[in-house]
Design a protein around this motif. Sequence first.
Motif, PDB file in Angstrom:
ATOM      1  N   GLY B 447       0.797  -1.226   0.000  1.00 31.63           N
ATOM      2  CA  GLY B 447       0.000   0.000   0.000  1.00 31.63           C
ATOM      3  C   GLY B 447       0.827   1.272   0.000  1.00 31.63           C
ATOM      4  O   GLY B 447       0.636   2.170  -0.828  1.00 31.63           O
ATOM      5  N   ARG B 448       1.766   1.367   0.931  1.00 30.30           N
ATOM      6  CA  ARG B 448       2.544   2.592   1.043  1.00 30.30           C
ATOM      7  C   ARG B 448       3.431   2.806  -0.192  1.00 30.30           C
ATOM      8  O   ARG B 448       3.560   3.905  -0.716  1.00 30.30           O
ATOM      9  CB  ARG B 448       3.396   2.551   2.306  1.00 30.30           C
ATOM     10  N   LEU B 449       4.047   1.720  -0.645  1.00 33.89           N
ATOM     11  CA  LEU B 449       4.876   1.805  -1.856  1.00 33.89           C
ATOM     12  C   LEU B 449       4.053   2.309  -3.022  1.00 33.89           C
ATOM     13  O   LEU B 449       4.478   3.179  -3.779  1.00 33.89           O
ATOM     14  CB  LEU B 449       5.408   0.412  -2.211  1.00 33.89           C
ATOM     15  N   SER B 450       2.869   1.713  -3.172  1.00 35.15           N
ATOM     16  CA  SER B 450       2.011   2.030  -4.297  1.00 35.15           C
ATOM     17  C   SER B 450       1.639   3.516  -4.290  1.00 35.15           C
ATOM     18  O   SER B 450       1.717   4.188  -5.323  1.00 35.15           O
ATOM     19  CB  SER B 450       0.777   1.143  -4.201  1.00 35.15           C
ATOM     20  N   GLU B 451       1.257   4.022  -3.122  1.00 36.00           N
ATOM     21  CA  GLU B 451       0.847   5.424  -3.027  1.00 36.00           C
ATOM     22  C   GLU B 451       2.005   6.361  -3.369  1.00 36.00           C
ATOM     23  O   GLU B 451       1.846   7.328  -4.129  1.00 36.00           O
ATOM     24  CB  GLU B 451       0.323   5.718  -1.621  1.00 36.00           C
ATOM     25  N   ASN B 452       3.174   6.064  -2.814  1.00 34.77           N
ATOM     26  CA  ASN B 452       4.335   6.921  -3.072  1.00 34.77           C
ATOM     27  C   ASN B 452       4.688   6.956  -4.549  1.00 34.77           C
ATOM     28  O   ASN B 452       4.910   8.022  -5.139  1.00 34.77           O
ATOM     29  CB  ASN B 452       5.548   6.428  -2.281  1.00 34.77           C
ATOM     30  N   TYR B 453       4.742   5.779  -5.159  1.00 32.61           N
ATOM     31  CA  TYR B 453       5.137   5.730  -6.566  1.00 32.61           C
ATOM     32  C   TYR B 453       4.088   6.373  -7.460  1.00 32.61           C
ATOM     33  O   TYR B 453       4.426   6.998  -8.478  1.00 32.61           O
ATOM     34  CB  TYR B 453       5.381   4.286  -7.000  1.00 32.61           C
ATOM     35  N   LEU B 454       2.814   6.243  -7.088  1.00 35.17           N
ATOM     36  CA  LEU B 454       1.758   6.856  -7.894  1.00 35.17           C
ATOM     37  C   LEU B 454       1.881   8.389  -7.875  1.00 35.17           C
ATOM     38  O   LEU B 454       1.770   9.047  -8.911  1.00 35.17           O
ATOM     39  CB  LEU B 454       0.383   6.417  -7.389  1.00 35.17           C
ATOM     40  N   PHE B 455       2.139   8.914  -6.697  1.00 37.20           N
ATOM     41  CA  PHE B 455       2.290  10.370  -6.613  1.00 37.20           C
ATOM     42  C   PHE B 455       3.507  10.854  -7.392  1.00 37.20           C
ATOM     43  O   PHE B 455       3.450  11.861  -8.106  1.00 37.20           O
ATOM     44  CB  PHE B 455       2.390  10.810  -5.150  1.00 37.20           C
ATOM     45  N   LEU B 456       4.627  10.135  -7.261  1.00 31.41           N
ATOM     46  CA  LEU B 456       5.828  10.526  -8.000  1.00 31.41           C
ATOM     47  C   LEU B 456       5.578  10.458  -9.495  1.00 31.41           C
ATOM     48  O   LEU B 456       5.992  11.343 -10.257  1.00 31.41           O
ATOM     49  CB  LEU B 456       6.990   9.587  -7.641  1.00 31.41           C
ATOM     50  N   THR B 457       4.901   9.411  -9.910  1.00 33.02           N
ATOM     51  CA  THR B 457       4.627   9.227 -11.331  1.00 33.02           C
ATOM     52  C   THR B 457       3.757  10.354 -11.863  1.00 33.02           C
ATOM     53  O   THR B 457       4.057  10.941 -12.910  1.00 33.02           O
ATOM     54  CB  THR B 457       3.931   7.869 -11.553  1.00 33.02           C
ATOM     55  N   ASN B 458       2.700  10.689 -11.131  1.00 33.60           N
ATOM     56  CA  ASN B 458       1.803  11.758 -11.603  1.00 33.60           C
ATOM     57  C   ASN B 458       2.473  13.114 -11.571  1.00 33.60           C
ATOM     58  O   ASN B 458       2.134  14.005 -12.356  1.00 33.60           O
ATOM     59  CB  ASN B 458       0.526  11.780 -10.762  1.00 33.60           C
ATOM     60  N   ALA B 459       3.437  13.273 -10.659  1.00 34.54           N
ATOM     61  CA  ALA B 459       4.134  14.559 -10.566  1.00 34.54           C
ATOM     62  C   ALA B 459       5.102  14.744 -11.731  1.00 34.54           C
ATOM     63  O   ALA B 459       5.344  15.871 -12.174  1.00 34.54           O
ATOM     64  CB  ALA B 459       4.881  14.643  -9.245  1.00 34.54           C
ATOM     65  N   ARG B 460       5.663  13.634 -12.230  1.00 34.68           N
ATOM     66  CA  ARG B 460       6.732  13.764 -13.228  1.00 34.68           C
ATOM     67  C   ARG B 460       6.271  13.504 -14.659  1.00 34.68           C
ATOM     68  O   ARG B 460       6.918  13.946 -15.601  1.00 34.68           O
ATOM     69  CB  ARG B 460       7.851  12.790 -12.893  1.00 34.68           C
ATOM     70  N   TYR B 461       5.192  12.718 -14.816  1.00 38.05           N
ATOM     71  CA  TYR B 461       4.786  12.310 -16.158  1.00 38.05           C
ATOM     72  C   TYR B 461       3.294  12.558 -16.349  1.00 38.05           C
ATOM     73  O   TYR B 461       2.520  12.499 -15.402  1.00 38.05           O
ATOM     74  CB  TYR B 461       5.036  10.811 -16.375  1.00 38.05           C
ATOM     75  N   SER B 462       2.902  12.770 -17.612  1.00 39.22           N
ATOM     76  CA  SER B 462       1.480  12.775 -17.912  1.00 39.22           C
ATOM     77  C   SER B 462       1.050  11.323 -18.079  1.00 39.22           C
ATOM     78  O   SER B 462       1.896  10.447 -18.324  1.00 39.22           O
ATOM     79  CB  SER B 462       1.220  13.541 -19.208  1.00 39.22           C
ATOM     80  N   PRO B 463      -0.263  11.053 -17.979  1.00 39.78           N
ATOM     81  CA  PRO B 463      -0.705   9.652 -18.121  1.00 39.78           C
ATOM     82  C   PRO B 463      -0.250   9.020 -19.436  1.00 39.78           C
ATOM     83  O   PRO B 463       0.171   7.871 -19.463  1.00 39.78           O
ATOM     84  CB  PRO B 463      -2.232   9.754 -18.045  1.00 39.78           C
ATOM     85  N   ASP B 464      -0.336   9.805 -20.539  1.00 43.43           N
ATOM     86  CA  ASP B 464       0.102   9.253 -21.838  1.00 43.43           C
ATOM     87  C   ASP B 464       1.560   8.851 -21.803  1.00 43.43           C
ATOM     88  O   ASP B 464       1.947   7.818 -22.343  1.00 43.43           O
ATOM     89  CB  ASP B 464      -0.069  10.307 -22.940  1.00 43.43           C
ATOM     90  N   GLU B 465       2.374   9.680 -21.157  1.00 43.30           N
ATOM     91  CA  GLU B 465       3.820   9.426 -21.157  1.00 43.30           C
ATOM     92  C   GLU B 465       4.147   8.148 -20.394  1.00 43.30           C
ATOM     93  O   GLU B 465       4.895   7.303 -20.878  1.00 43.30           O
ATOM     94  CB  GLU B 465       4.555  10.602 -20.483  1.00 43.30           C
ATOM     95  N   TRP B 466       3.578   8.011 -19.188  1.00 41.07           N
ATOM     96  CA  TRP B 466       4.038   6.880 -18.386  1.00 41.07           C
ATOM     97  C   TRP B 466       3.353   5.577 -18.776  1.00 41.07           C
ATOM     98  O   TRP B 466       3.940   4.507 -18.660  1.00 41.07           O
ATOM     99  CB  TRP B 466       3.961   7.157 -16.882  1.00 41.07           C
ATOM    100  N   LEU B 467       2.134   5.669 -19.295  1.00 39.44           N
ATOM    101  CA  LEU B 467       1.464   4.425 -19.695  1.00 39.44           C
ATOM    102  C   LEU B 467       2.043   3.852 -20.989  1.00 39.44           C
ATOM    103  O   LEU B 467       1.824   2.682 -21.298  1.00 39.44           O
ATOM    104  CB  LEU B 467      -0.036   4.670 -19.854  1.00 39.44           C
ATOM    105  N   SER B 468       2.770   4.678 -21.732  1.00 41.74           N
ATOM    106  CA  SER B 468       3.316   4.182 -22.999  1.00 41.74           C
ATOM    107  C   SER B 468       4.774   3.743 -22.875  1.00 41.74           C
ATOM    108  O   SER B 468       5.405   3.384 -23.868  1.00 41.74           O
ATOM    109  CB  SER B 468       3.187   5.271 -24.072  1.00 41.74           C
ATOM    110  N   ARG B 469       5.314   3.755 -21.678  1.00 41.54           N
ATOM    111  CA  ARG B 469       6.687   3.279 -21.501  1.00 41.54           C
ATOM    112  C   ARG B 469       6.714   1.768 -21.718  1.00 41.54           C
ATOM    113  O   ARG B 469       5.820   1.051 -21.232  1.00 41.54           O
ATOM    114  CB  ARG B 469       7.210   3.627 -20.111  1.00 41.54           C
ATOM    115  N   PRO B 470       7.728   1.239 -22.415  1.00 39.40           N
ATOM    116  CA  PRO B 470       7.724  -0.188 -22.791  1.00 39.40           C
ATOM    117  C   PRO B 470       7.598  -1.139 -21.607  1.00 39.40           C
ATOM    118  O   PRO B 470       6.788  -2.073 -21.630  1.00 39.40           O
ATOM    119  CB  PRO B 470       9.078  -0.373 -23.498  1.00 39.40           C
TER     120      PRO B 470
END
Lengths: 160, 508
Positions: B447-470
């Motif tokens: 849970g805690r890992l997931s929340e932290n990484y989700l926030f970092l991901t949304n802060a640094r990338y747009s949804p299109d950018e991170w969902l299209s990473r190989p």
Amino acid sequence: MRRERVDLLFAVFLLAFVAWATFEARGWDLRARLFPWAVGLPVLALLIVYVAMAARSALRPAPVRAPSSSAEEEDVDPVAARNRGVAIVAWMVGFAIVIWALGFAIGGTLATLAYLKTAARERWPISLAITGGTGLFFWLMLTFLHVPFPRGFVIDQLPF
Amino acid sequence: MELGYVVDAFASGFIQVFSWPTFGYMLVGIAIGFAVGILPGLGGAVTLALMLPFTFKLAPVDAFAFLLGMTAVTATTGDITSVLFGVPGEASSAATVLDGHAMAKRGEAGRALGAALMSSLVGAVFGAFILAASVPIIRPLVLMFASPEFFMMTVLGITFVASLSGGQVLKGLIMGGLGFILSMVGLDPQTGVQRYTLGQITLWDGVGLVPLAVGLFAFPEIVEMAMKGTSIADRHVGKLGGVMEGVKDTFRHLGLTMRASAIGTFCGVIPGLGPGISQWMAYAHAVQSTRDKSQFGKGAVEGVLGPGAANNSGLGGSLIPTIGFGVPGGLTMAILLGAFLIQGITPGPKMLTENLPLTMSFVWVIVVSNIITVLVCFLFLEQIARITFARVGLLIPSIILLVFVGAFAEKNAMMDLLTCIVFGLLGLTMVQTNWPRPPLVLGLVLGRLSENYLFLTNARYSPDEWLSRPIVMILIVIALAAVAMPIIGRLRGSRSGRSESSEIFSET
């Protein structure tokens, strides 16, 4: 009490807990409450479904079922088994209280002796041997691993 | 990097480990790790921290032989109490309780221990040689993972909740969600808001994993022991319950053992995952890959082999980012970085070039220390397994104290005794009402890992950018497959008229 009813009560308890957790988050900053709501609301929905299913099972007539634990499977008297179960839970809580009051080294050792003599009704030689081993274990933990066991609430109140 | 140099360093590391006094220090570390691994809660990380001051005056190879020798065996010996008493000796040994202790109750404690130890050895050797083999390719591998990939790894872990619940998917999802909610207890890392702390300072850093795990798993076992009033094992099963049978099981299911080792190594490589998660992923994989799932939770040896291999192979994996970048894979590696500082060694490129012999000595320490531990265990395992035939009245006080010492030792907080009791009573209720416990633990860890990484991901990338990473897309496909496969399997089973056991965790 029938297992279905215990299951229903447990599910209602979980529902109440998750509902409280979700409601509690309402006053927080958006970033702080986003994940609690993202998880809490779906879990709440799942629990409502489960409670409804469990309520239906609980209202049906009781089915004939196989023994629910190995104690029952081994023809252990269910009343005696349940009494032993309640007693051991009380002992575990008692161990925790004694440890909190007197510390691990003294409290844990005394609680061990008390259990062996009163609940397990073991003879003095083996009770003292195991109690001595317990005391030695805590001494090793304190001396060589320097585990910072607290002295216990009661010991801390003493003037010496 | 020249192959000849790597091979020379590999051989040099081997010679260093067997020279004196390095070998002696390793043996001392093994002895301490053996004792600590058996004690619930007093885990590898805590002991590593306690032993760091003793390494100040040692040469680097001696210091790491001592520390790594100690760390390498704690996961191995942690499985012993999991099997015998149903009390996880380490947080990474919780999954072993499910089937290992069930085997012990059937009188097959020796077999379970043999399987746990041999699979641990296979896993440790696998992880160590992956460490050695990855030296030329560490940097690009680890650099490919950023917060989107880490987030998807936690999502992948969540999909295993369905597998860990067997037919009780609804209950499993609820318990997984409850685990997630429990993971949010404490100070919110983004905003500092106190979440669900009930005004208690001890809850500011969350619910402890160790008091939760030992309470959840150990309490019901202690109660059941007391209710039976006889001994842990129900019956003698002769040679079938013997240690060598468990060793043979490891090689009968070598494919599963190797795959679980790969899972453990991979989770070790990814910072923040580690054995707390890999043991459950390996267990879920064992469930998914075994045809007859009816015995899981009741004494399936595959349920011992998977976690046993995974929780040991992670050490080699976690050393990869630690040595290559100075990025610790978890708490144990973070403390081990302290040892690097004490020795005046900087993790990074130099560990892969001029200090390569030292790096290779780590590989040999992991391998040799596990071999020694397993051989020593085999000498005494039949005798240790006889504990399961002793009167429970003699064992219960010691087990209760081990549980409480374990609960206390994680944060040195008396409050954790209360946490242990609360979750112990919860575990008791869950067993009586047939709710699965593993998803709760998995949710707490993820849970805690997931929340932290989700926030970092949304802060640094747009949804299109991170969902299209190989790598993200590959992980999405794997996660969907992990969810779909059990459902497809059950649909096929019901169409062909087979009645499939639907309660992998029918624990009553």
